[in-house]
Scaffold this motif. Structure first.
Motif: not given
Length: 137
Positions: A23-38
């Motif tokens: 949750v903290i990662l998504v809040v700080l970095a944003g929602v992942p947009t690529t499979p490598a980020e997700a």
């Protein structure tokens, strides 16, 4: 506190830290947009949620069958172990300098510890007393 309560409390704690980290990662970095980020976000999140479920529920209903909390915890720990070892091996292959190598060794060490925990939960007490993994009827 019994051994069972202690093991389950530790699973909930580890799962809450994992899920909270996502949750903290998504809040700080944003929602992942690529499979490598997700992919890392998903494996940490799923592993954490399974650990919380194993600590809170005696049995998890999966369709027509139910699974006891030790097996659910084992799957959660195994998911986290596979993800950590993958990150460790990728870091090992791409390591440039001592920091990258240290990062890889740390990730692989964590994967080993998580794998031992998964085996302990799955087989119900190899090193820990087997009564700690009892599922109440």
């Amino acid at each position: 506190m019994t051994d069972t309560e202690d093991v389950r409390r530790r699973l909930v704690g580890g799962g809450a830290i994992s899920a909270g980290g996502v949750v903290i990662l998504v809040v700080l970095a944003g929602v992942p947009t690529t499979p490598a980020e997700a992919i890392p976000v998903v494996w940490i999140g799923v592993g954490g949620v399974l650990l919380v479920l194993s600590g809170r529920l005696e049995r998890l209903s999966l369709g027509v069958t139910t699974v006891g909390w030790p097996r659910v915890g084992a799957v959660g720990l195994a998911i986290l172990a596979v993800g950590s070892s993958t990150v460790g091996f990728v870091q090992l292959l791409e390591a440039s300098g001592w920091f990258g190598l240290l990062n890889a060794v740390f990730a692989l060490g964590v994967a080993l510890i998580l794998a031992f925990g998964a085996l302990e939960c799955w087989f119900g007490g190899l090193q820990i007393d087997e009564d700690a993994f009892a599922v109440e009827e």
